[in-house]
Write a protein that holds these residues in place. Structure first.
Motif, short mmCIF file in Angstrom:
data_model
loop_
_atom_site.label_atom_id
_atom_site.label_comp_id
_atom_site.label_asym_id
_atom_site.label_seq_id
_atom_site.Cartn_x
_atom_site.Cartn_y
_atom_site.Cartn_z
N TYR A 182 56.98 22.95 54.45
CA TYR A 182 57.69 23.31 53.21
C TYR A 182 57.22 24.72 52.87
O TYR A 182 56.03 24.93 52.60
N LEU A 183 58.12 25.70 52.96
CA LEU A 183 57.73 27.09 52.71
C LEU A 183 58.64 27.71 51.65
O LEU A 183 59.87 27.55 51.72
N ARG A 184 58.06 28.36 50.69
CA ARG A 184 58.85 28.96 49.61
C ARG A 184 58.25 30.31 49.18
O ARG A 184 57.13 30.65 49.55
N VAL A 185 59.01 31.02 48.33
CA VAL A 185 58.53 32.27 47.75
C VAL A 185 58.89 32.29 46.27
O VAL A 185 60.01 31.94 45.90
N LYS A 186 57.93 32.67 45.44
CA LYS A 186 58.25 32.96 44.05
C LYS A 186 58.35 34.48 43.97
O LYS A 186 57.33 35.17 44.06
N GLY A 187 59.55 34.96 43.87
CA GLY A 187 59.76 36.41 43.98
C GLY A 187 59.03 37.21 42.92
O GLY A 187 58.80 36.74 41.81
N VAL A 188 58.64 38.43 43.30
CA VAL A 188 58.00 39.34 42.34
C VAL A 188 58.75 40.66 42.36
O VAL A 188 59.34 41.03 43.37
N SER A 189 58.70 41.37 41.24
CA SER A 189 59.38 42.66 41.18
C SER A 189 58.66 43.67 42.08
O SER A 189 57.43 43.77 42.03
N PRO A 190 59.42 44.44 42.89
CA PRO A 190 58.77 45.50 43.70
C PRO A 190 58.05 46.53 42.82
O PRO A 190 57.16 47.23 43.31
N ASP A 191 58.41 46.60 41.53
CA ASP A 191 57.73 47.56 40.65
C ASP A 191 56.36 47.05 40.21
O ASP A 191 55.49 47.81 39.80
N LYS A 192 56.18 45.73 40.25
CA LYS A 192 54.89 45.14 39.83
C LYS A 192 54.68 43.87 40.64
O LYS A 192 54.94 42.76 40.17
#
Ligand code: UT7
Length: 334
Positions: A182-192
């Motif tokens: 089970y693989l996931r990503v909690k996205g983050v802003s490239p600015d921070k």
């Protein structure tokens, strides 16, 4: 019946390497406004090892050679080298190619993966796919030289990290064995990006007067919002481990061994409690190594193997999280 989940893999060898310089909390207290008591109580870390500016790939080679020896395998029998790191010596060539050259694995394809501290979990899943697409013997190495990126003036982050490498040799299981991911990503802003190390470069285009835009300020070396990562980590580890159990049709009780990412003992204890996993089933080596990112899990496997604690048929749950913000878990029957 879901046949896919029975396409398992086996670990035929393990190896690990820690560089010689052992750094205790008291050594850091000599140069920083910190204390042994603060570091142990907030993180569970007592020691870590520093590679002192040596190349990362040499640690990787040492772990790889030990894994091949324990698998009683020649480097020429390896048909794929998979390598995980966030701290390569070169942007290119990839480190897997450097390992291939030094160990003389002349029949191996090579690939680096970069999924921060989730790298070993993501790489296991990828290795399983490669083994069922026709490759037969994978050398999977994770090696991290985090002190290359550490800001030793930032006491909130520098006390956490160390250097080290781990490796496993993987093959298809001959009988049905469980493997689910089970693989996931909690996205983050490239600015921070919350947890990051920005590559530094100097713009050298000859038309710079017309097109040059000053890049955003990201700060030098490793940057981390510790509280934000902590909050994310507890939720991510809990979600990933329970989701992978659900996909496999297992409960926490069915898991024999839980190998979490070793970032902070409090993150591990909180997640494990929420999942209802008995502490004696959880492997912890953060006290000795600190956080060595994607190398934590293969180093743990090698330590367990040397202690005679890996038994055929065991169901191991690996759960990790890291920059990205990536997270995930794998259940693997060995
Ligand atoms: O692989 C993923 C990588 N990263 C992580 O997993 C990090 C996740 N986050 C954490 O593990 C924790 O947030 C930390 C260990 C980084 C920090 O622990 P905390 O309990 O969240 O501490 P805090 O940030 O709330 O800081 C508490 C106090 C502060 O002082 P004041 O403002 O209360 O006076 C800090 O300045 O502790 C201070 N502090 C330190 N004191 C002594 C921060 N670092 C240190 C230090 N020694 N090394």
């Amino acid at each position: 019946m879901n046949q896919e989940k029975f396409r398992g893999i086996k670990i035929t060898g393990t190896g690990s390497y820690s560089p010689p310089l052992k750094v205790a909390n008291s050594d850091l207290a000599d140069i920083l406004d910190t204390s042994d008591e603060w570091i142990i109580s907030r993180t569970g870390i007592k020691n870590r090892y520093y590679n002192e500016g040596r190349p990362n790939y040499l640690m990787a080679v040492k772990a790889a050679e030990l894994a091949l020896k324990s698998a009683e395998t020649n480097a020429s029998d390896i048909d794929y080298i998979l390598f995980s790191t966030s701290t390569p010596d070169f942007i290119y060539p990839i480190t897997a190619c450097l390992i291939q050259n030094v160990i003389h694995a002349e029949n191996a394809a090579c690939l680096d993966i970069s999924s921060a501290c989730t790298g070993f979990v993501a790489g296991l899943d990828m290795a399983r796919g490669l083994l069922y697409s026709g490759y037969n013997k994978i050398l999977f190495v994770a090696s991290e030289c985090l002190t290359q990126h550490t800001d030793f003036t930032d006491r909130a982050s520098c006390v956490l990290f160390g250097d080290g490498a781990g490796a496993v040799v993987l093959e298809r299981a001959e009988t049905e064995k469980i493997f689910t991911s089970y693989l996931r990503v909690k996205g983050v802003s490239p600015d921070k990006p919350v947890l990051y190390y920005k590559v530094e470069y100097e713009f050298n285009c000859p038309f710079e007067d017309k097109t040059y835009k000053k890049p955003a300020e990201y700060g030098k070396r490793l940057q981390m919002d510790g509280k934000e990562v902590y909050k994310f980590a507890v939720e991510a580890m809990t979600e990933a481990a329970s989701a992978v159990c659900g996909k496999t049709g297992l409960t926490a009780d069915d898991i024999d061994l839980y190998i979490p990412h070793q970032a902070n003992i409090r993150i591990i204890q909180t997640a494990v409690k929420a999942l209802g996993i008995p502490p004696e089933k959880v492997y912890i080596n953060i006290e000795e190594h600190g956080n060595i990112s994607s190398a934590c899990m293969p180093v743990a496997l090698d330590e367990l193997s040397k202690a005679g604690k890996l038994k055929a048929g065991m169901k191991i749950c690996f759960a990790g999280f890291g920059a990205g913000l990536t997270y995930g878990a794998v259940i693997m029957e060995i």
